[in-house]
Each structure stands twice: as structure tokens, then as C-alpha cells.
Design a protein around this motif. Structure first.
Motif, mmCIF file in Angstrom:
data_model
loop_
_atom_site.group_PDB
_atom_site.id
_atom_site.type_symbol
_atom_site.label_atom_id
_atom_site.label_comp_id
_atom_site.label_asym_id
_atom_site.label_seq_id
_atom_site.Cartn_x
_atom_site.Cartn_y
_atom_site.Cartn_z
ATOM 1 N N LEU A 172 0.851 -1.179 0.000
ATOM 2 C CA LEU A 172 0.000 0.000 0.000
ATOM 3 C C LEU A 172 0.893 1.238 0.000
ATOM 4 O O LEU A 172 1.866 1.311 0.751
ATOM 5 N N ALA B 211 0.833 5.442 0.187
ATOM 6 C CA ALA B 211 0.114 6.681 0.446
ATOM 7 C C ALA B 211 0.669 7.793 -0.432
ATOM 8 O O ALA B 211 1.890 7.934 -0.562
ATOM 9 N N TRP C 273 -4.456 6.850 -2.281
ATOM 10 C CA TRP C 273 -3.693 5.641 -1.972
ATOM 11 C C TRP C 273 -3.624 4.733 -3.201
ATOM 12 O O TRP C 273 -4.462 4.823 -4.093
ATOM 13 N N ALA D 242 -2.946 0.478 -3.971
ATOM 14 C CA ALA D 242 -2.749 -0.878 -3.449
ATOM 15 C C ALA D 242 -2.248 -1.773 -4.569
ATOM 16 O O ALA D 242 -2.826 -1.800 -5.666
ATOM 17 N N ALA E 100 -9.452 4.110 4.484
ATOM 18 C CA ALA E 100 -9.211 2.931 5.319
ATOM 19 C C ALA E 100 -10.207 1.826 5.003
ATOM 20 O O ALA E 100 -9.837 0.649 4.870
ATOM 21 N N LEU F 134 -9.624 0.129 1.589
ATOM 22 C CA LEU F 134 -8.431 -0.725 1.506
ATOM 23 C C LEU F 134 -8.419 -1.827 2.557
ATOM 24 O O LEU F 134 -7.428 -2.562 2.664
ATOM 25 N N CYS G 21 -7.262 -5.294 1.819
ATOM 26 C CA CYS G 21 -5.860 -5.453 1.398
ATOM 27 C C CYS G 21 -4.921 -5.570 2.595
ATOM 28 O O CYS G 21 -3.724 -5.829 2.410
ATOM 29 N N VAL G 22 -5.447 -5.360 3.784
ATOM 30 C CA VAL G 22 -4.596 -5.264 4.966
ATOM 31 C C VAL G 22 -4.547 -6.595 5.688
ATOM 32 O O VAL G 22 -5.586 -7.161 6.067
ATOM 33 N N THR H 11 1.303 -6.849 5.334
ATOM 34 C CA THR H 11 1.114 -5.791 4.350
ATOM 35 C C THR H 11 2.189 -4.737 4.540
ATOM 36 O O THR H 11 2.403 -4.265 5.659
ATOM 37 N N VAL I 220 3.375 -0.968 3.984
ATOM 38 C CA VAL I 220 2.745 0.333 3.790
ATOM 39 C C VAL I 220 3.846 1.384 3.667
ATOM 40 O O VAL I 220 4.625 1.589 4.606
ATOM 41 N N ALA J 139 -0.861 8.109 8.145
ATOM 42 C CA ALA J 139 -1.500 6.947 8.760
ATOM 43 C C ALA J 139 -2.997 7.159 8.952
ATOM 44 O O ALA J 139 -3.474 8.248 9.288
ATOM 45 N N LEU K 230 -4.005 1.508 8.660
ATOM 46 C CA LEU K 230 -3.070 1.810 7.574
ATOM 47 C C LEU K 230 -1.930 2.655 8.136
ATOM 48 O O LEU K 230 -1.938 3.876 8.032
#
Length: 438
Positions: A28, A30, A65, A67, A112, A115, A118-119, A123, A125, A132, A136
Motif C-alpha cells: 500500500l 500513500a 492511496w 494498493a 481505510a 483498503l 488489502c490489509v 502488508t 505500507v 497513517a 493503515l
């Protein structure tokens, strides 16, 4: 396949390989957040996470974001707020839209939820800590970053096209700046001429322009712009770039007013050596060797101009070239003006040391086909460094009358952006090609 889609496929393959090697399930990224001055409501200029704009031509999109998961389309969480105080990002458009799974959110916190699937505990990031959100939290795993940074040193054909376009955007502005200099403009007026010709504003330049007249050219990163022209404009150093889709150009030229033949001859000698250094950009060459070659070439210019009477070898051996050429020969260029990964010993990290006594060099890797580097030798008359040279045992070998005459011009820097090609092929001089086209 288009250059961009091919670029995206390359990044997907690199990311999947890096995730597998480092034991992560997903990546992920940002874009970053808009930041505000302390105790104020004025935002700083937004600077996107380079990893984000590596995938997407989105350079002014905070709170978004990306992913990346093996075997899946990249997912882009696109922040598009409802806002009547400011202009929000426009509706997503362009070639990238159909290549990704797109989710539009109106509030930063909504990313959040977009995604959440995906977490996992595995993961990765990537981003600054202030990006944050619940669930995430950037962890920036170093082994993964090493793999990505190492790979980023080699540009895809799509990236090279953006960098050629950034040259074409900057070069007419350099010519406009030269015209303003020859017309007797002030530093501030020259800067404004550059902005108009490039279509940039101060907000979106890849770095702050260096616009130095006369003695100001001796300040390597001269940060001011006088509003009033000097009584006599003798010389002009401009270090200025442009950017296209997040990719930068970084070009420096030194110009001389008519009637200043001694300094003009010195500029011509430096340009000849600079072109020689450009030709040394070859696959497999250690960039540190090009830096040391620049000192040998600088010594030749100093000796031929009668500024220093020592042999060229002795000048380099005794460090006499360093006061005249105190910076590195260049750096990697791309998503950042000083692009990452320049000191890496391998894709696993580590540091490839700088040559002893040359602490300002920004690239110590062997060159690979697809790398873009700057080649920017300089020869300056910097009062602080000249005082140190005058106090050294080599002072008697310097023609201080010549130094005094030439100090009125500040110094010389000539910088081209150069792409390394495959073994046996001459380098591509992105900058000179753009000047020739202009």
C-alpha cells in the motif's frame, strides 16, 4: 501496448517479485497529506510520495492511496472531496484509469475502509508517518524499499519519454532567460521570464530556480533573486528545470555578456570538457570514475588558462582542483531531482562509498542502461575556498591576479541530463537534443 501500460506492467512485475522475496502479501502506498505551517492555516506546497507518482501521473493528489497485490489490478483510492473553498481534483481521466481498479472517496478517512480487504499482518505500507489512518500505518520495510529503490534507478521507455518532454519544457525557458540576461534584466525579472516560457509557476517547479548574476554565480545554491539589475551584467548562471507527469529535468547553463572574452574562453573550455564527460556515460562505468575524470579535466582547464601552474596530475593529487570544483559531478535523475538509490551497493542495500575526500558526490553506483544522470562540472571563484587555498602550501602556484579578474564572474556550471544506453552505444544527451530541436 502503450508505453504507459508497459511501464505499469513492469512496475507490477517488480513489486510482485519484491513482495515475494521479502515475505509480504500486499503493498500500500500513500500519496501523502497536505501539511500546514505551524500555528497557521496556510498549507505548504504538496509534495507527493515518489513511490505513488511512479505508478500514476498524479502529482497534486493528497490523501489518495495505491494498493498493489500479486495477480490483481492496482487499486487506486482517489480522494476527490466536495469542496467550495478550493478546487478539488478533477474527475479521474487518462490512460491510467482503465488500467486500475478505481475507488473514489470524499473524505480522507474513507480510504481505510476502501483498503480494508488489502490489509493483513504481512502488508507493507509506504509513506510518511502522518499519512497513517486506522489500520493503515506506514511501516516502510527497508528490505522491500531497497529492492524498489534499486530498480527505480533504471528507467522504462515511458519514463524516458516523460523526461525528454521535461527537457523540451525547460529549454525554451532557458533561452528566454538568456535573452532577458542579455537585455540587462534583474535576477527576479529573469526568473519571471523563465516561468512564463516554461508554463510553470513557483508552486510546481521541480526545484527552486538558481538565478545568479556576476559574483552570485559563485554561490552553488544561490537562493535569492535581486529585484534590481546590477550596474553591469557580466555573467549569468541559471540552474533550472521543469517537470512533466512528475518527472524532472535539471539543466544548468552559464552565459557571458559580449566583450568579456577571457571569461567566455573559460566557459568554452569547460563546455568542451563537459561534453567529454558526457561521452563517458557508458554501461558498466563506475560513476565515481567520471567524477574523478572531471577533476582531471578541470585541472587541464586551470592549467591551460594559466590560473594554476602545477601539472594536472599534481593538482588532482594535492587537491588543488577542489576549491575550484567543490561539488560532485552529478546524480541520478527521475521522479526526484536527486533521485534515490544513488549510494546503494546492491539491491539488498549497503553503501557504495564515495571516493576519499569527495564527500559531496551523490552517485556511487556503476551505470546501467536506462539510468539517467546529470553531468555538471563546474569551475568557481568562491571567496571562502580561495582564502583556504591562498593559505595553503600551493598558493604560490596560483595566478592570483587572474583569480581576481575572473572572480567578478562568479563561476561556471554546465549541466546536461544524460541517459545511459546499452553496451557499445553512445549516451543519449536529453538536454542537448532538446536545445538542438529548439
Amino acid at each position: 501496448m502503450s508505453l504507459y501500460l508497459d511501464h505499469l506492467a513492469t512496475l507490477q512485475r517488480q513489486a510482485e517479485a519484491a513482495l515475494e522475496r521479502t515475505g509480504f502479501d500486499a503493498l500500500l502506498i500513500a500519496s501523502g497529506i497536505e501539511k500546514y505551517a505551524f500555528l497557521d492555516d496556510r498549507p505548504y506546497l504538496f509534495q507527493p510520495n515518489p513511490h505513488f507518482k511512479h505508478w500514476l501521473p498524479l502529482t497534486n493528489h493528497p490523501h489518495s492511496w495505491l494498493a498493489v497485490r500479486p495477480g490483481r489490478k492496482p487499486r487506486v483510492v482517489y480522494f476527490q472531496p466536495d469542496d467550495y473553498w478550493h478546487v478539488p481534483p478533477s474527475a479521474p481521466s487518462g490512460e491510467w484509469v482503465d488500467a486500475v481498479e478505481l475507488v473514489i472517496v470524499r473524505e480522507p478517512e474513507a480510504a481505510a475502509k476502501a483498503l480494508a480487504d488489502c490489509v493483513t499482518a504481512r502488508t507493507a505500507v509506504i509513506g510518511e508517518g502522518d499519512a497513517a489512518l486506522p489500520g493503515l500505518v506506514p511501516n516502510n520495510p527497508e528490505p522491500l524499499l531497497n529492492l524498489l529503490h534499486w530498480a527505480r534507478g533504471v528507467k522504462t521507455p515511458y519514463e524516458l519519454e516523460q523526461m525528454r518532454a521535461a527537457q523540451r519544457r525547460a529549454v525554451p525557458a532557458h533561452l528566454a532567460a538568456r535573452k532577458a540576461f542579455l537585455a540587462g534584466a534583474s535576477e527576479a525579472e529573469i526568473h519571471r521570464a523563465y516561468l512564463v516560457a516554461s508554463g510553470h509557476t513557483d508552486r510546481d517547479l521541480p526545484y527552486s530556480n538558481i538565478i545568479g548574476l556576476n559574483e552570485h554565480a559563485a554561490v552553488l545554491h544561490y537562493q535569492y533573486q535581486d529585484d534590481s539589475p546590477p550596474p553591469e551584467s557580466r555573467s549569468f548562471l541559471i540552474d533550472a528545470g521543469a517537470q512533466v507527469n512528475g518527472y524532472a529535468s535539471d539543466i544548468t547553463r552559464t552565459w557571458v555578456a559580449p566583450g568579456h572574452d577571457e571569461f567566455a574562453a573559460l566557459v568554452a573550455a569547460m563546455e568542451a570538457e563537459q561534453l567529454g564527460l558526457v561521452d563517458e556515460v557508458r554501461e558498466g562505468v563506475d560513476y565515481r570514475d567520471i567524477h574523478l575524470s572531471a577533476h582531471r579535466r578541470t585541472a587541464r582547464v586551470l592549467r591551460n588558462a594559466g590560473i594554476v601552474k602545477m601539472s594536472e596530475a599534481a593538482m588532482v593529487e594535492e587537491g588543488v582542483t577542489k576549491p575550484f570544483f567543490p561539488h560532485g559531478i552529478g546524480h541520478l535523475l527521475g521522479l526526484q531531482v536527486h533521485d534515490v538509490g544513488g549510494f546503494m551497493a546492491s539491491q539488498d542495500g549497503g553503501v557504495a562509498d564515495k571516493p576519499e575526500g569527495h564527500r559531496y558526490l551523490r552517485l556511487t553506483r556503476p551505470l546501467q542502461a536506462g539510468m539517467v544522470v546529470t553531468i555538471e562540472p563546474g569551475l568557481y571563484f568562491i571567496p571562502m575556498l580561495l582564502r583556504e587555498l591562498r593559505a595553503s602550501p600551493h598558493a604560490a602556484q596560483v595566478d592570483w591576479h587572474a583569480v581576481e579578474r575572473l572572480s567578478r564572474y562568479g563561476g561556471i556550471r554546465i549541466e546536461d541530463d544524460v541517459a545511459c544506453r546499452a553496451a557499445g552505444e553512445a549516451p543519449e544527451n536529453l538536454t542537448r537534443d532538446a536545445f538542438a530541436a529548439a
